[in-house]
Motif scaffolding. Structure first.
Motif, PDB file in Angstrom:
ATOM      1  N   THR A  17     -12.886  14.409 -56.047  1.00  0.00           N
ATOM      2  CA  THR A  17     -12.522  13.543 -56.493  1.00  0.00           C
ATOM      3  C   THR A  17     -11.574  12.538 -55.750  1.00  0.00           C
ATOM      4  N   GLU A  18     -10.048  11.536 -56.490  1.00  0.00           N
ATOM      5  CA  GLU A  18      -9.654  10.683 -56.042  1.00  0.00           C
ATOM      6  C   GLU A  18      -8.850  11.884 -54.782  1.00  0.00           C
ATOM      7  N   ASN A  19      -8.256  12.701 -55.209  1.00  0.00           N
ATOM      8  CA  ASN A  19      -7.396  13.331 -54.013  1.00  0.00           C
ATOM      9  C   ASN A  19      -7.288  14.832 -53.723  1.00  0.00           C
ATOM     10  N   ASN A  67     -14.394   9.341 -55.911  1.00  0.00           N
ATOM     11  CA  ASN A  67     -13.856   9.502 -54.799  1.00  0.00           C
ATOM     12  C   ASN A  67     -13.746   8.853 -53.899  1.00  0.00           C
ATOM     13  N   PRO A  68     -12.706   9.220 -52.957  1.00  0.00           N
ATOM     14  CA  PRO A  68     -12.289   8.030 -51.734  1.00  0.00           C
ATOM     15  C   PRO A  68     -13.699   7.059 -51.528  1.00  0.00           C
ATOM     16  N   LEU A  80     -11.773  18.832 -49.369  1.00  0.00           N
ATOM     17  CA  LEU A  80     -11.589  18.585 -50.284  1.00  0.00           C
ATOM     18  C   LEU A  80     -12.148  19.426 -51.713  1.00  0.00           C
ATOM     19  N   ASN A 125      -8.616  17.146 -56.356  1.00  0.00           N
ATOM     20  CA  ASN A 125      -7.690  18.263 -57.602  1.00  0.00           C
ATOM     21  C   ASN A 125      -8.822  17.892 -58.489  1.00  0.00           C
ATOM     22  N   THR A 156      -9.320  13.572 -63.757  1.00  0.00           N
ATOM     23  CA  THR A 156     -10.352  13.481 -63.035  1.00  0.00           C
ATOM     24  C   THR A 156     -12.041  13.967 -63.609  1.00  0.00           C
TER      25      THR A 156
END
Length: 283
Positions: free
Chosen positions: A160-162, A195-196, A156, A164, A170
């Motif tokens: 961030t979540e994805n 983030n995850p 990653l 990006n 974000t």
């Protein structure tokens, strides 16, 4: 993910002599700091720039690293909590830059924003937090920080979540005019999605102190297991201060400077763009 739960914390004699009000506030703050610790399961990853994530030569080569399990705070420590720490311990900030910045930019010292601290100040806050909880708390290492920002070492590019970076989604939008950039402030911790792993603001809010000394070529000889940075520092000639590492970029950076592999060397003085979060491992 797993969260560490501390119950019935006992604040030690570091608070002796404080008013009952400050003592109560400090106990609540310590509890809140520890409740924000997120468990990160250790593992193996390729640390550093895999290609195209940074133009800086100090982010290469990507190299194999193994980190043990650890905990890290999901939020950056706020100015309000840092000032409460100073009040209850009579701690004095480590250099004159703090008062100068406070006089010139009082808006940056709002209690809900990331703390304005030197490396020494951040380290002392984490150490004190550990003394209140019988835990060996410190700043995270570079390896721990990057592993956590990458949600367990995943590929990653941003924390961030994805993976990006999207301005206004974000991370805060960066003003296009330099004059406006000077007026920009970080956002209160937790403003944008985590983030995850449930960690907030590791790309593009406050640039975060880590424990390591800085050397541009360290990745060429980094050990595999739990690297803690070079043994000896590079000394800034004018300040006679060792260079430490900042991670994650800051609120005035464009997104390309807020990647999970971005490294910045700075002497350990107070800087309005910096912040921190604490970490510890269970031995």
């Amino acid at each position: 993910m797993r969260y560490l739960v501390f119950s019935s914390l006992v604040v030690t004699s570091a608070l002796s002599g404080c008013s009952l009000y400050y003592e109560s506030q400090a106990k609540d703050m310590v509890q809140r700091q520890m409740d924000a610790m997120v468990f990160v399961e250790g593992g193996e990853f390729m640390m550093g720039n895999p290609g195209g994530w940074s133009v800086r030569s100090d982010t290469i080569p990507a190299h194999r690293v193994i980190v043990d399990d650890f905990y890290i705070q999901k939020y950056e420590v706020t100015q309000g909590d840092f000032e409460l720490f100073m009040d209850v311990t009579n701690y004095k900030h480590s250099n004159n830059s703090y008062e100068i910045l406070r006089e010139e930019h009082p808006e940056r010292f709002q209690p809900n924003l990331p703390a304005v601290v030197s490396w020494t100040d951040a380290s002392e806050f984490c150490r004190w937090l550990g003394s209140q909880t019988d835990t060996s708390i410190r700043l995270p290492t570079e390896a721990q920080w990057e592993y956590a920002a990458r949600s367990g070492g995943k590929m990653l590019r941003y924390a961030t979540e994805n993976g990006n970076a999207e301005e206004g989604v974000t991370m805060a939008p960066r003003p296009s005019q330099y004059r406006e950039q000077k007026k920009t402030l970080p956002k209160p911790p937790g403003t944008f999605p985590a983030n995850p792993l449930g960690l907030y603001d590791m790309s593009g809010n406050a640039a975060e102190w880590v424990s390591d000394y800085y050397r541009a070529d360290y990745y060429e000889r980094s050990p595999i297991n739990n690297p803690e940075g070079p043994d000896t520092p590079i000394i800034e000639s004018w300040s006679n201060e060792p260079f430490r590492v900042l991670r994650g970029g800051d609120f005035r950076d464009f997104s390309g400077n807020t990647t999970v592999t971005r490294r910045k060397a700075i002497e350990r003085v107070t800087n309005e763009s910096t912040g921190f979060r604490c970490s510890f491992s269970e031995d």
